[in-house]
Every structure is written in structure tokens, then in C-alpha cells.
Enzyme design. Structure first.
Site, PDB file in Angstrom:
ATOM      1  N   PRO A 128       0.813  -1.227   0.000  1.00  0.00           N
ATOM      2  CG  PRO A 128      -0.924  -1.593   1.523  1.00  0.00           C
ATOM      3  CD  PRO A 128       0.395  -2.143   1.090  1.00  0.00           C
ATOM      4  CE1 TYR A 129       6.027   5.219   2.412  1.00  0.00           C
ATOM      5  CE2 TYR A 129       7.430   3.674   1.226  1.00  0.00           C
ATOM      6  CZ  TYR A 129       7.246   4.900   1.843  1.00  0.00           C
ATOM      7  OH  TYR A 129       8.279   5.803   1.897  1.00  0.00           O
ATOM      8  CE1 TYR A 130       8.709   0.729  -3.662  1.00  0.00           C
ATOM      9  CE2 TYR A 130       8.272  -0.167  -1.480  1.00  0.00           C
ATOM     10  CZ  TYR A 130       9.164   0.270  -2.450  1.00  0.00           C
ATOM     11  OH  TYR A 130      10.515   0.255  -2.184  1.00  0.00           O
TER      12      TYR A 130
END
Length: 214
Positions: A128-130
């Protein structure tokens, strides 16, 4: 150049604020969310402003008014859920881009993540961060701003070496946060970084030379 640092209380942001304060070329305004954070910076003579990335674009723009460049070094942190990642690392970043456009602040540096531009190379543990970084970067690239997107590898708290590798499609590796902050400082006025995005890890070239070779 007066530099507005978003994420000043983060680990890279704090180091960058100190580098800017020591610089004879730039001044700094630190954006923080909490009064106690502002007090800590004020004690060492750093101009601060309270604003929240979950607030409005107008609120961020008011905080950055009068600055010449913006550095987005904020992050939701490793202990929050995907919801905060979406709100800070994606929407907060995009709102900051919109605030820059609203104010006519052309110079914008984004701290991203190694290979965020390449879906095949994302770290599955923090997908999700990426996703957030990927789309925030794309929106910045589509803006009219003079952007630089720095995609550092695994972040370390050890002292910087001043030696980095910068380029496209670098192998996964690490880099001290101090060297990321030093790279941001150097990139502010290095024209070879304008309208460019690149991976950044520890290497064998000093920061200035690495950026000039992009």
C-alpha cells in the site's frame, strides 16, 4: 531560497531542517502538526508553522506562503494502517503539490521510495505504501512544477558517508537518512535534477558529482 519542509518532525525532515538552517544559501520553514514539535524547533531558532496534511489545500498553501521551494518528506510511518498511508503519503502529497501550484512555487522535491515507479519491483510487505508513492509521484510528474523525485533505498539511522549512487533501476540497497537529507539539499539548485526522478542508495561518488551525472 526559502525552503518549506513538509514532514519536518520525521527522521529525514529533521536532518534536512538542520542542514538548511546551517546553510548560507537557504533559509527554512518547518511544517509540523503539534505545538510541542513547533516549540522544539523554535528553541533552536527554526521558523515553524502548524498545518496538517489531512487538512485543506488552502491550509497547506497558507503555511507555505512566501517560500520558494517545497520538500515533501512526510510519511504516515510504519505503524499505521493502509488508511493513513492513503491519507498522508498519497492525498497529503497531492494536496501539497496543489498548494505549490496555487502559490506559484515551482521548485518541488518529493521523497519517494526505491523503484516506486516500477510495479514489478515493489516490496510486497509494504505494497500500500508503494501504491501511494507511485501515484503521488505520477501526479507530481504531470504537474507544471520543476520537480525532483528522489527514491531512496532502505533507510538507516547510521551516520552518512556523503557517498551515493543515483540513477534509474538501481539494485535494492540501503542508505543513511543523513545522506538522503544531504542529497535533497544538493538537489535544490542542481539543474541536472530538474524534472527528473531517480533511485538513491549508498555508493562511491560524492553527492554533488552523483547528481551532476544524472
Amino acid at each position: 531560497m526559502k525552503v518549506f519542509v513538509v514532514g519536518s518532525n520525521g527522521q529525514i525532515g529533521k536532518q534536512l531542517v538542520h542542514l538548511l538552517k546551517q546553510s548560507d544559501q537557504h533559509t527554512v520553514r518547518a511544517m509540523v502538526r503539534k505545538e510541542e514539535q513547533a516549540e522544539a524547533f523554535n528553541k533552536i531558532g527554526v521558523e515553524t508553522v502548524l498545518a496538517d496534511l489531512e487538512g485543506s489545500v488552502d491550509g497547506i498553501a497558507a503555511a507555505a506562503e512566501g517560500c520558494d521551494a517545497i520538500v515533501f518528506a512526510a510519511g504516515s510511518g510504519g505503524h499505521t494502517g493502509a488508511d493513513k498511508t492513503l491519507l498522508i503519503d498519497l492525498d497529503g502529497a497531492v494536496k501539497t503539490v496543489e498548494a505549490a501550484e496555487q502559490l506559484g512555487i515551482e521548485r518541488f522535491i518529493m521523497v519517494s521510495a526505491l523503484q516506486a515507479n516500477n510495479r514489478e519491483n515493489w516490496n510486497e510487505k509494504i505494497r500500500p505504501y508503494y501504491v501511494a508513492k507511485h501515484y503521488a509521484d505520477r501526479i507530481l510528474e504531470q504537474s507544471k512544477l520543476t520537480y525532483t523525485i528522489i527514491r531512496p533505498g532502505g533507510l538507516l539511522n547510521e551516520p552518512g558517508t556523503g557517498k551515493v549512487a543515483a540513477g534509474e533501476n538501481l539494485e535494492r540497497a540501503t542508505i543513511p537518512r543523513e545522506d538522503v537529507a544531504g542529497t535533497i539539499l544538493a538537489a535544490l539548485t542542481e539543474e541536472k535534477t530538474f524534472k527528473r526522478s531517480f533511485d538513491l542508495v549508498s555508493g562511491d561518488r560524492n553527492i554533488s558529482d552523483a547528481l551532476k551525472s544524472l
